[in-house]
Design an enzyme around this catalytic site. Structure first.
Site, mmCIF file in Angstrom:
data_model
loop_
_atom_site.group_PDB
_atom_site.id
_atom_site.type_symbol
_atom_site.label_atom_id
_atom_site.label_comp_id
_atom_site.label_asym_id
_atom_site.label_seq_id
_atom_site.Cartn_x
_atom_site.Cartn_y
_atom_site.Cartn_z
ATOM 1 N N ARG A 163 1.113 -1.241 -0.003
ATOM 2 C CA ARG A 163 0.098 -0.030 -0.013
ATOM 3 C C ARG A 163 0.991 1.226 -0.086
ATOM 4 O O ARG A 163 0.645 2.115 0.747
ATOM 5 C CB ARG A 163 -1.176 0.009 1.235
ATOM 6 C CG ARG A 163 -2.038 -1.101 1.259
ATOM 7 C CD ARG A 163 -3.128 -0.845 -0.053
ATOM 8 N NE ARG A 163 -3.881 -1.943 0.193
ATOM 9 C CZ ARG A 163 -4.211 -3.100 -0.073
ATOM 10 N NH1 ARG A 163 -3.133 -3.479 -0.751
ATOM 11 N NH2 ARG A 163 -5.227 -3.778 -0.082
ATOM 12 N N SER A 237 -10.359 -0.295 3.313
ATOM 13 C CA SER A 237 -9.819 -0.514 4.586
ATOM 14 C C SER A 237 -9.205 0.844 4.940
ATOM 15 O O SER A 237 -8.587 1.384 4.156
ATOM 16 C CB SER A 237 -8.594 -1.447 4.386
ATOM 17 O OG SER A 237 -8.836 -2.652 3.703
ATOM 18 N N GLU A 333 -4.527 4.282 6.055
ATOM 19 C CA GLU A 333 -4.303 4.128 4.724
ATOM 20 C C GLU A 333 -4.677 5.277 3.795
ATOM 21 O O GLU A 333 -4.050 5.863 3.135
ATOM 22 C CB GLU A 333 -5.233 2.766 4.314
ATOM 23 C CG GLU A 333 -4.478 2.101 3.053
ATOM 24 C CD GLU A 333 -5.386 0.896 2.266
ATOM 25 O OE1 GLU A 333 -6.228 1.407 1.632
ATOM 26 O OE2 GLU A 333 -5.121 0.011 2.872
HETATM 27 N N1 EPU Z 1 -10.953 -10.122 10.699
HETATM 28 C C1 EPU Z 1 -11.507 -10.028 11.866
HETATM 29 N N2 EPU Z 1 -12.538 -9.266 12.194
HETATM 30 C C2 EPU Z 1 -12.585 -8.103 11.127
HETATM 31 C C3 EPU Z 1 -12.181 -8.190 10.012
HETATM 32 C C4 EPU Z 1 -10.956 -9.087 9.703
HETATM 33 O O1 EPU Z 1 -11.191 -11.117 12.758
HETATM 34 O O2 EPU Z 1 -13.689 -7.366 11.593
HETATM 35 C C5 EPU Z 1 -9.816 -11.153 10.390
HETATM 36 C C6 EPU Z 1 -10.505 -12.027 9.246
HETATM 37 O O3 EPU Z 1 -11.208 -13.030 9.829
HETATM 38 C C7 EPU Z 1 -9.245 -12.702 8.512
HETATM 39 C C8 EPU Z 1 -8.242 -11.413 8.731
HETATM 40 O O4 EPU Z 1 -8.568 -10.607 9.890
HETATM 41 O O5 EPU Z 1 -8.736 -13.821 9.169
HETATM 42 C C9 EPU Z 1 -8.161 -10.572 7.478
HETATM 43 O O6 EPU Z 1 -9.292 -10.214 7.000
HETATM 44 P P1 EPU Z 1 -9.442 -10.238 5.381
HETATM 45 O O7 EPU Z 1 -9.185 -11.253 4.818
HETATM 46 O O8 EPU Z 1 -10.941 -9.566 5.127
HETATM 47 O O9 EPU Z 1 -8.566 -9.146 4.810
HETATM 48 P P2 EPU Z 1 -8.148 -7.809 5.275
HETATM 49 O O10 EPU Z 1 -6.576 -7.823 5.917
HETATM 50 O O11 EPU Z 1 -8.874 -7.446 6.214
HETATM 51 C C10 EPU Z 1 -6.935 -6.761 3.123
HETATM 52 C C11 EPU Z 1 -6.896 -5.560 2.396
HETATM 53 C C12 EPU Z 1 -8.063 -5.442 1.305
HETATM 54 C C13 EPU Z 1 -8.292 -6.695 0.501
HETATM 55 C C14 EPU Z 1 -8.200 -7.831 1.302
HETATM 56 C C15 EPU Z 1 -8.570 -9.071 0.697
HETATM 57 C C16 EPU Z 1 -5.266 -4.090 3.750
HETATM 58 C C17 EPU Z 1 -5.528 -2.958 4.548
HETATM 59 N N3 EPU Z 1 -6.714 -4.507 3.277
HETATM 60 O O12 EPU Z 1 -7.911 -6.762 4.155
HETATM 61 O O13 EPU Z 1 -7.981 -4.298 0.681
HETATM 62 O O14 EPU Z 1 -9.530 -6.479 -0.219
HETATM 63 O O15 EPU Z 1 -7.074 -8.032 2.273
HETATM 64 O O16 EPU Z 1 -7.121 -8.947 -0.255
HETATM 65 O O17 EPU Z 1 -4.376 -4.784 3.255
HETATM 66 C C18 EPU Z 1 -8.273 -1.770 0.829
HETATM 67 O O18 EPU Z 1 -7.096 -1.635 0.801
HETATM 68 O O19 EPU Z 1 -9.141 -0.753 0.775
HETATM 69 C C19 EPU Z 1 -8.935 -3.272 0.785
HETATM 70 C C20 EPU Z 1 -10.193 -3.092 0.973
#
Ligand code: EPU
Length: 337
Positions: A163, A237, A333
């Protein structure tokens, strides 16, 4: 040049702010016209794409807003090892993903439905479901706002990180990206490593999905987890997933053994910021008119009529509580202005 323009329709959070002066940019020549104008040339510039990664906490009075609307999508080189696609910075990113698929040029399907423009994609090196922009990036054209010169930057000069890119650091506020070229490798290979996609494979029993199927899966996963800015204002995010040393990771596992963490190739760990925020009890909470999305704690939302200051207050409160419980400083972000 437009005067006293409401920026509310131009930011996906739907935050109120006014631009005293705004110029629509459809070409390099439009940028130079602004730079050559004696009244505008020296004023600070604020480059606005799709407004999906910005939090306006004030009006833009001193700045000249450059609203990038450079259009066009074309295959400029259909080689044996890759197709090179050139797109105007003002094209919507998701339209680019759809257009390339329709041309029979897969490779961007994991990045479906990411809000914002093609020109903003390299700035924060957008990424999702196991793929980052840098994996499909060829080069870009930009106009340097200090010298007025057109420049072409390859991937190395963009200094991509998680990012992150040179446009958030050395070139922050200094370049207007006008065109982006993407390299779509041949033969196409699916990227299916991400847990949510592996789960879809199991659920559907489709072992070898084509690009359109992966596109459909990504759209379905995103729609289930992430709010559509057309319905609920948000900027995706709100925080980056923090990267910590193995020692810090052990310390956090000691505080809570369930913390979601991923080992990175360099030996450090990436923690799920959404999990950390969730663990602090923020999911679904509201301060003023800004809140934490109930399906994904990493996304802050406008519950209706929020100001940028309220979003910032909520973000700061979340940062403080995550720091208090886990000793981790979450980094926002979006650009907060
Ligand atoms: N989780 C929780 N509670 C929550 C949210 C997440 O326990 O409220 C846990 C989920 O269960 C999972 C882990 O955290 O085990 C990661 O969650 P998720 O797979 O949804 O991905 P993320 O890390 O929250 C990142 C990117 C997203 C992207 C997704 C899919 C960043 C900051 N965010 O989200 O990007 O779509 O992976 O690759 O890196 C964005 O940048 O705007 C964005 C949406």
């Amino acid at each position: 040049m437009q005067h006293h323009v409401s920026l509310k329709p131009f930011n996906t959070f739907g935050l109120p702010a006014t631009a005293r002066r705004m110029a629509v940019i459809t070409s390099d020549a439009d940028v130079r016209r602004v730079l050559d104008d004696p009244r505008l040339g020296r004023a600070p510039k604020f480059v606005l794409g799709g407004g999906s990664n910005v939090v306006f906490t004030r009006d833009l009075i001193d700045e000249v807003v450059l609203k990038v609307e450079v259009a066009g999508m074309a295959v400029v080189d259909d080689g044996a090892r890759a197709a090179i696609v050139e797109v105007g910075a003002g094209e919507r990113w998701h339209d680019v993903v759809c257009w390339t698929l329709a041309q029979g040029l897969p490779g961007l399907e994991n990045l479906a439905l990411i809000p914002g423009t093609a020109g903003a994609a390299p700035v924060q090196n957008i990424g999702a479901y196991g793929l980052e922009l840098q994996d499909r990036f060829h080069s870009l054209d930009a106009v340097d706002l200090v010298t007025g010169r057109a420049v072409t930057l390859d991937a190395a000069r963009c200094e991509f990180g998680y990012r992150d890119s040179v446009f958030k650091r050395a070139l922050a506020g200094r370049a207007v990206i006008t065109r982006v070229r993407l390299a779509l490798p041949k033969p196409w290979q699916p990227v299916l490593g991400y847990l949510d996609l592996a789960r879809k494979q199991q659920e559907t029993g489709v072992a070898e999905p084509d690009a359109q199927t992966i596109f459909d899966w990504v759209c379905a996963i995103r729609r289930a987890k992430l709010p559509d800015p057309a319905d609920i204002g948000n900027a995706g995010s709100f925080f980056k997933n923090p990267i910590v040393s193995p020692e810090q990771c052990q310390d956090i596992i000691g505080r809570d053994p369930h913390v979601v963490h991923y080992l990175l190739p360099d030996g450090r760990y990436k923690l799920a910021a959404g999990w950390l925020i969730d663990a602090c009890g923020w999911k679904g909470k509201t301060i003023g008119h800004a809140g934490v999305y109930a399906q994904q704690a990493l996304v802050l939302v406008n519950r209706g009529g929020a100001s940028g200051a309220e979003v910032r207050t909520l973000a700061t409160a979340i940062q403080e509580s995550v720091y208090g419980r886990f000793g981790i400083r979450l980094e926002a972000e979006p650009v907060i202005i």
